[in-house]
Scaffold this active site. Sequence first.
Site, mmCIF file in Angstrom:
data_model
loop_
_atom_site.group_PDB
_atom_site.id
_atom_site.type_symbol
_atom_site.label_atom_id
_atom_site.label_comp_id
_atom_site.label_asym_id
_atom_site.label_seq_id
_atom_site.Cartn_x
_atom_site.Cartn_y
_atom_site.Cartn_z
ATOM 1 N N ASN A 44 47.124 34.194 48.713
ATOM 2 C CA ASN A 44 45.834 34.842 48.886
ATOM 3 C C ASN A 44 44.750 33.782 48.944
ATOM 4 O O ASN A 44 44.906 32.685 48.389
ATOM 5 C CB ASN A 44 45.548 35.790 47.719
ATOM 6 C CG ASN A 44 46.432 37.018 47.747
ATOM 7 O OD1 ASN A 44 46.955 37.389 48.790
ATOM 8 N ND2 ASN A 44 46.592 37.657 46.599
ATOM 9 N N LYS A 71 63.396 23.410 55.702
ATOM 10 C CA LYS A 71 62.357 23.838 56.625
ATOM 11 C C LYS A 71 62.958 24.646 57.762
ATOM 12 O O LYS A 71 63.931 24.238 58.399
ATOM 13 C CB LYS A 71 61.611 22.621 57.185
ATOM 14 C CG LYS A 71 60.478 22.995 58.135
ATOM 15 C CD LYS A 71 59.791 21.768 58.688
ATOM 16 C CE LYS A 71 58.699 22.183 59.692
ATOM 17 N NZ LYS A 71 58.049 21.006 60.284
ATOM 18 N N ILE A 78 51.365 41.592 36.820
ATOM 19 C CA ILE A 78 50.983 40.968 35.553
ATOM 20 C C ILE A 78 49.955 41.815 34.822
ATOM 21 O O ILE A 78 50.073 42.073 33.615
ATOM 22 C CB ILE A 78 50.443 39.543 35.789
ATOM 23 C CG1 ILE A 78 51.499 38.686 36.495
ATOM 24 C CG2 ILE A 78 50.038 38.893 34.465
ATOM 25 C CD1 ILE A 78 50.993 37.316 36.916
ATOM 26 N N LYS A 108 42.296 51.625 40.636
ATOM 27 C CA LYS A 108 43.144 50.534 40.151
ATOM 28 C C LYS A 108 43.089 50.439 38.637
ATOM 29 O O LYS A 108 44.126 50.239 37.980
ATOM 30 C CB LYS A 108 42.695 49.208 40.788
ATOM 31 C CG LYS A 108 43.493 48.003 40.328
ATOM 32 C CD LYS A 108 43.043 46.734 41.054
ATOM 33 C CE LYS A 108 43.841 45.521 40.585
ATOM 34 N NZ LYS A 108 43.471 44.285 41.309
#
Length: 398
Positions: free
Chosen positions: A208, A286, A306, A338
Amino acid sequence: MLAGKYILLIIGGGVAAFKSLDLIRRLRERGATVTPVLTGAAQQFVTPLSASALAAQKVYLDLFDLTDEAEMGHIELSRVADLVVVAPATADLMGKMANGLADDLASTLLLATDKRVLVAPAMNVRMWQHPATQRNVAALRGDGILFVGPDDGHMACGEFGPGRMAEPLAIVAAVESALTDGPLKGRRIIVTSGPTHEPIDPVRYIANRSSGAQGTALARALSALGADVVFITGPADVAPPEGVQVEKVQTAAQMMAAVQAALPADAAVFAAAVADWHVANGSGSKIKKDGRGAIPALRLTENADILATVSQMTQGRPALVVGFAAETDDVIAHATAKRVRKGCDWIVANDVSPETGIMGGTENAVTVISADGAETWPRMAKDQVANRLAAKIAQALT
């Protein structure tokens, strides 16, 4: 800041003991009185004369020095200080502390003191990561012992990793925080910050967008109010604050483990932008293009939540759990839902649409949502948001 403060400095036996001489100088520059205590092993690395000269104080070495017992007994020595600092704190010394052993002056002082104790661990990376050391660290944290470091870096033994003693100025910042008579003194608060990186292969990852600036500012603000802050950070753009316990992680799973290891706590603030998914079929090498336009299929699996995990704990739940919600539309509605879904006490919501410039910027505009409703704050610098939120947390905990 430390004028009139009395620090009892216990120097353990390790190569990092040479840093303690600079630590004495730094503490005295800020007005503190420092009385050094050297273990037998410490005397192999620094001399009592050096410590005494820098501290301008008598150095204590031996539990059975009868003259010292007549002038200042070890019980009194352990209790006249404002703070006891152990730097370096070796694996052996922390093991003695965790198990209540007292076979020399340093360990006896640590067992007899009624003052707060701050330790700066220093040891080989394998010693730090050994299960026995981690058990002792967990026990000490549970007893309220404060930690600064260890840092990652190259060591005298040639290895690299966590185990380096924190630098003297970082220890000074931790001392100042420990002696701050703020409203959060004696409170332990977990703060998560930054992004997490979920590997696709050794060179690519899912993440993010997060600079870690808001979480870092909040940790700094809470520490300034006297809190014992455990700062758990992903690979952020900004440096972690000084004077707090820093735990660096990469993935959501590592962040979850670090949070669980940091409990119990009085409050937990989850400001990190944790990736929702990780790649279940990630490659150890890779991934190469095959030249035919074939696109590798990535199988995504949800990461553990979490915020929800801690919020819904049935035993040992922090008294205050705060989440963050970065939204791009219907900010208040999504954040309110939320908060109920996760079970946390507060949600700090903000609009991170590209046009706001908030994600990665220096300012933030938040709404704090609780069971009592939504409180919208004006746009301000992230440091100001942190100070206001830290004050609100202090009010809730006191």
